[in-house]
Scaffold this motif. Structure first.
Motif, mmCIF file in Angstrom:
data_model
loop_
_atom_site.group_PDB
_atom_site.id
_atom_site.type_symbol
_atom_site.label_atom_id
_atom_site.label_comp_id
_atom_site.label_asym_id
_atom_site.label_seq_id
_atom_site.Cartn_x
_atom_site.Cartn_y
_atom_site.Cartn_z
ATOM 1 N N TYR A 2 46.284 34.909 41.042
ATOM 2 C CA TYR A 2 46.180 35.492 39.692
ATOM 3 C C TYR A 2 44.745 35.941 39.455
ATOM 4 O O TYR A 2 43.787 35.194 39.708
ATOM 5 N N ASP A 3 44.573 37.158 38.943
ATOM 6 C CA ASP A 3 43.238 37.686 38.675
ATOM 7 C C ASP A 3 43.361 38.755 37.591
ATOM 8 O O ASP A 3 44.410 39.406 37.464
ATOM 9 N N GLN A 9 38.780 29.547 40.197
ATOM 10 C CA GLN A 9 37.510 29.982 40.789
ATOM 11 C C GLN A 9 37.154 31.365 40.275
ATOM 12 O O GLN A 9 36.983 32.313 41.026
ATOM 13 N N GLN A 26 31.853 38.951 37.229
ATOM 14 C CA GLN A 26 31.750 39.264 38.658
ATOM 15 C C GLN A 26 30.276 39.310 39.117
ATOM 16 O O GLN A 26 29.372 38.875 38.391
ATOM 17 N N ASN A 32 32.145 28.274 38.031
ATOM 18 C CA ASN A 32 30.809 27.910 37.542
ATOM 19 C C ASN A 32 30.479 28.646 36.248
ATOM 20 O O ASN A 32 31.185 29.603 35.893
ATOM 21 N N ILE A 92 34.897 20.295 39.772
ATOM 22 C CA ILE A 92 34.307 19.822 41.032
ATOM 23 C C ILE A 92 33.243 20.788 41.541
ATOM 24 O O ILE A 92 33.190 21.954 41.130
HETATM 25 N N1 LIG Z 1 31.835 24.527 41.886
HETATM 26 C C1 LIG Z 1 31.237 24.878 43.048
HETATM 27 O O1 LIG Z 1 30.526 24.089 43.689
HETATM 28 C C2 LIG Z 1 31.428 26.285 43.562
HETATM 29 C C3 LIG Z 1 31.258 26.616 44.923
HETATM 30 C C4 LIG Z 1 31.426 27.955 45.293
HETATM 31 C C5 LIG Z 1 31.782 28.920 44.348
HETATM 32 N N2 LIG Z 1 31.923 28.511 43.051
HETATM 33 C C6 LIG Z 1 32.349 29.432 41.995
HETATM 34 O O2 LIG Z 1 33.600 29.974 42.343
HETATM 35 C C7 LIG Z 1 33.751 31.223 41.651
HETATM 36 C C8 LIG Z 1 34.158 32.299 42.630
HETATM 37 O O3 LIG Z 1 33.048 32.595 43.457
HETATM 38 P P1 LIG Z 1 33.047 33.967 44.325
HETATM 39 O O4 LIG Z 1 31.661 34.123 44.863
HETATM 40 O O5 LIG Z 1 34.201 33.976 45.228
HETATM 41 O O6 LIG Z 1 33.288 35.067 43.169
HETATM 42 P P2 LIG Z 1 34.066 36.486 43.289
HETATM 43 O O7 LIG Z 1 33.433 37.381 42.283
HETATM 44 O O8 LIG Z 1 34.193 36.892 44.686
HETATM 45 O O9 LIG Z 1 35.558 36.135 42.749
HETATM 46 C C9 LIG Z 1 35.777 35.689 41.462
HETATM 47 C C10 LIG Z 1 37.078 36.300 40.971
HETATM 48 O O10 LIG Z 1 37.306 35.829 39.648
HETATM 49 C C11 LIG Z 1 37.927 36.893 38.938
HETATM 50 N N3 LIG Z 1 37.870 36.659 37.493
HETATM 51 C C12 LIG Z 1 36.840 36.872 36.659
HETATM 52 N N4 LIG Z 1 37.191 36.563 35.395
HETATM 53 C C13 LIG Z 1 38.479 36.118 35.440
HETATM 54 C C14 LIG Z 1 39.413 35.658 34.467
HETATM 55 N N5 LIG Z 1 39.089 35.573 33.168
HETATM 56 N N6 LIG Z 1 40.656 35.307 34.875
HETATM 57 C C15 LIG Z 1 40.994 35.394 36.175
HETATM 58 N N7 LIG Z 1 40.156 35.821 37.163
HETATM 59 C C16 LIG Z 1 38.926 36.183 36.779
HETATM 60 C C17 LIG Z 1 37.184 38.130 39.398
HETATM 61 O O11 LIG Z 1 37.881 39.307 39.090
HETATM 62 C C18 LIG Z 1 37.051 37.852 40.895
HETATM 63 O O12 LIG Z 1 38.116 38.400 41.608
HETATM 64 C C19 LIG Z 1 32.394 31.472 40.958
HETATM 65 O O13 LIG Z 1 32.461 30.966 39.632
HETATM 66 C C20 LIG Z 1 31.451 30.631 41.779
HETATM 67 O O14 LIG Z 1 30.265 30.273 41.080
HETATM 68 C C21 LIG Z 1 31.772 27.239 42.640
#
Ligand SMILES: NC(=O)c1ccc[n+]([C@@H]2O[C@H](COP(=O)([O-])OP(=O)(O)OC[C@H]3O[C@@H](n4cnc5c(N)ncnc54)[C@H](O)[C@@H]3O)[C@@H](O)[C@H]2O)c1
Ligand SMILES: O=P(O)(O)OC[C@H]1O[C@H](O[C@H]2[C@H](O)[C@@H](O)[C@@H](O)O[C@@H]2CO)[C@H](O)[C@@H](O)[C@@H]1O
Ligand SMILES: [Mn+2]
Length: 455
Positions: free
Chosen positions: A40-41, A86, A91, A150, A171
């Motif tokens: 879902y996105d 996630q 973005q 995040n 997490i």
């Molecule tokens: N907690 C952790 O330790 C940890 C580790 C790695 C990544 N992350 C987090 O995971 C997330 C994804 O990282 P990434 O580098 O793959 O990002 P990315 O930009 O590649 O992917 C994120 C996706 O989320 C989608 N999105 C944005 N708003 C949305 C919404 N309201 N509903 C549904 N989808 C939505 C975007 O369209 C995108 O496809 C980020 O928040 C990143 O900080 C957290």
């Protein structure tokens, strides 16, 4: 709770981490049986680019698992048992702003720390609540959301305030990544480590590192004094993160422990304890966001394009601790395994000299009804004071988001250790308001609207 095989939805299916997480799920289907995986996105085009790669990963392991790709929350979450979240709200283009605007003012530019993390939090809290409400409306009544989105510390605090009863477990893979490095240094598998740890997300310390009941922290201290938290051949420790900026992050544990050797700090503490050195080495025109857009994202999207043309999928993504950790946590929730993991929980006295309602990151036993945190007791004055300041910055940011308060946002920015003065805070905040006009709730200054004058 409910019986396998499960329906799992991934919110933020277009994430660069989706293939790695799905691969991690596939190699342990016997331990976490799945009936369906749904992506879902809100950016359907981005998700549709990633989806064929994800489907290939699934079909390499299972012909029976149903695979659904959608932008419709009802389709995404109806009857779901688990949701992996996630999302990156705004973005990478907004991450780039989060990192570059502070740097223009000589302040740390980072994804989740400092003003960048506060701006990211102002964008993410309400979309996270929206996701929770959609899951609550459509998914299984006992469904769990395991959240990576995040900035996790601020998201966790926002969820605590706005949806205190939500079945959400926030997490972070950084402590697990640090344990991976510790294992590589000590020559043991990371799963054999049992750690004691306390703090907030991206702002904590390891206090013990047990292997078969023996604390190996003294040995790690001696290694870190020479090489930081990396093996001598850095690239072998974390192949996904051999980027120079990451090697520097792991190495910077050395200067911190040279001064404060008792506990092993989370690498993110470099931003709060060494901000000037960090800013000196950051390029205001080319930050981590650019590295990721030209690295991880570019590589994955190129591989997706190649796969579409040739049917051949190159090695374009990693499972790593990121993919492993979220599945471990979900398994423990699903089967009441009571595995011990570092997760974000409401303090409730676990750390006696931090506020009862703080969202802390501590070891907890993961049961089907959620985490049961270990009791940390009293933390030293130095760590307590650092934590209290960071907590106040984060809690004020959440209040600013909920109340639309410019003044509380300015207080949050001013209180953050990476921001030297109120003037820096105001200049950065005002630039960020402009850059985030499509994402932030409107922030009003009370006096500007005459409210403060009335009181
Ligand atoms: N907690 C952790 O330790 C940890 C580790 C790695 C990544 N992350 C987090 O995971 C997330 C994804 O990282 P990434 O580098 O793959 O990002 P990315 O930009 O590649 O992917 C994120 C996706 O989320 C989608 N999105 C944005 N708003 C949305 C919404 N309201 N509903 C549904 N989808 C939505 C975007 O369209 C995108 O496809 C980020 O928040 C990143 O900080 C957290
Ligand atoms: O700069 P990025 O987007 O590559 O990474 C930002 C994330 O960094 C941490 O997670 C890392 C982990 O520490 C590393 O060793 C490896 O496992 O990859 C992870 C994801 O890149 C941090 O925990 C996250 O919150 C950050 O988003
Ligand atoms: Mn993290």
């Amino acid at each position: 709770m409910f019986t396998p095989p499960f329906i799992l939805s991934i919110a933020g299916g277009g994430s660069t981490y989706t293939p790695g997480i799905v691969k991690s799920l596939m190699v342990q289907l016997d331990k976490f049986p799945l009936a369906e995986i749904r992506l879902y996105d809100i950016d359907v085009a981005r998700q549709n680019t990633i989806a064929p790669v994800v489907e290939k990963v699934i079909r390499d392991h299972s012909q029976s698992i149903k695979f659904t790709v959608t932008g419709d929350p009802e389709v995404a979450f109806s009857g779901a048992h688990f949701v992996f979240a996630q999302m990156r709200v705004g973005q990478y283009k907004m991450r780039e702003q989060d990192e570059k605007i502070p740097l223009r003012h000589g302040v740390v530019g980072q994804e989740t720390c400092g003003p960048g993390g506060l701006a990211y939090g102002l964008r993410t809290i309400l979309p996270m609540v929206e996701l929770i409400d959609m899951v609550d409306r459509y998914a299984h009544e006992k469904a769990w959301i395991v959240n990576y989105s995040n900035p996790a510390a601020i998201v966790a605090e926002g969820v605590r305030r706005l949806r205190p009863d939500a079945r959400v477990l926030n997490i972070c893979d950084m402590p697990v990544a640090a344990m991976r490095n510790m294992g590589a240094i000590l020559g043991v598998d990371r799963h054999k480590l049992e750690v004691d740890y306390f703090g907030l997300n991206h702002f904590g310390w390891f206090t013990r590192v047990l292997v078969d009941g023996v604390d190996r922290l003294p040995e790690l201290r001696r290694h870190i004094a020479k090489f930081g938290l990396l093996t001598e051949d850095a690239a072998k420790t974390d192949p996904q993160h051999s980027d120079p900026s990451w090697v520097k992050t792991w190495r910077n544990i050395k200067p911190i422990m040279d001064n404060f050797p008792e506990y092993l700090p989370n690498p993110y503490l470099q931003y709060y304890l060494m901000p000037n050195q960090i800013v000196e080495h950051q390029n205001p025109d080319y930050t981590r966001a650019n590295e990721v857009m030209n690295g991880r994202e570019k590589k994955l999207f190129a591989a997706a394009e190649e796969y579409k043309k040739t049917g051949i999928l190159s090695d374009a993504f990693h499972v790593g601790v990121h993919g492993e950790f979220i599945v471990d946590v979900a398994r423990s929730l699903a089967f009441n395994l009571r595995q011990r993991h570092l997760v974000m929980v409401e303090n409730r006295g676990a750390i006696v000299n931090l506020p009862y309602d703080a969202m802390v990151e501590v070891p907890a036993y993961i049961t089907s009804e959620g985490p049961e945190p270990v009791r940390i007791g009293k933390v030293p004055l130095f760590h307590q004071t650092l934590l209290q300041q960071q907590l106040a910055s984060e809690q004020l940011l959440v209040e600013a988001t909920i109340e639309g308060s410019y003044e509380k946002a300015l207080q949050a920015f001013t209180l953050n250790r990476t921001v030297p003065t109120m003037e820096h805070a105001k200049a950065i905040l005002d630039e960020m308001i402009e850059a985030n006009r499509d994402y932030w709730p409107a922030l009003q200054q009370a006096w500007r609207d005459g409210e403060a004058v009335k009181n």
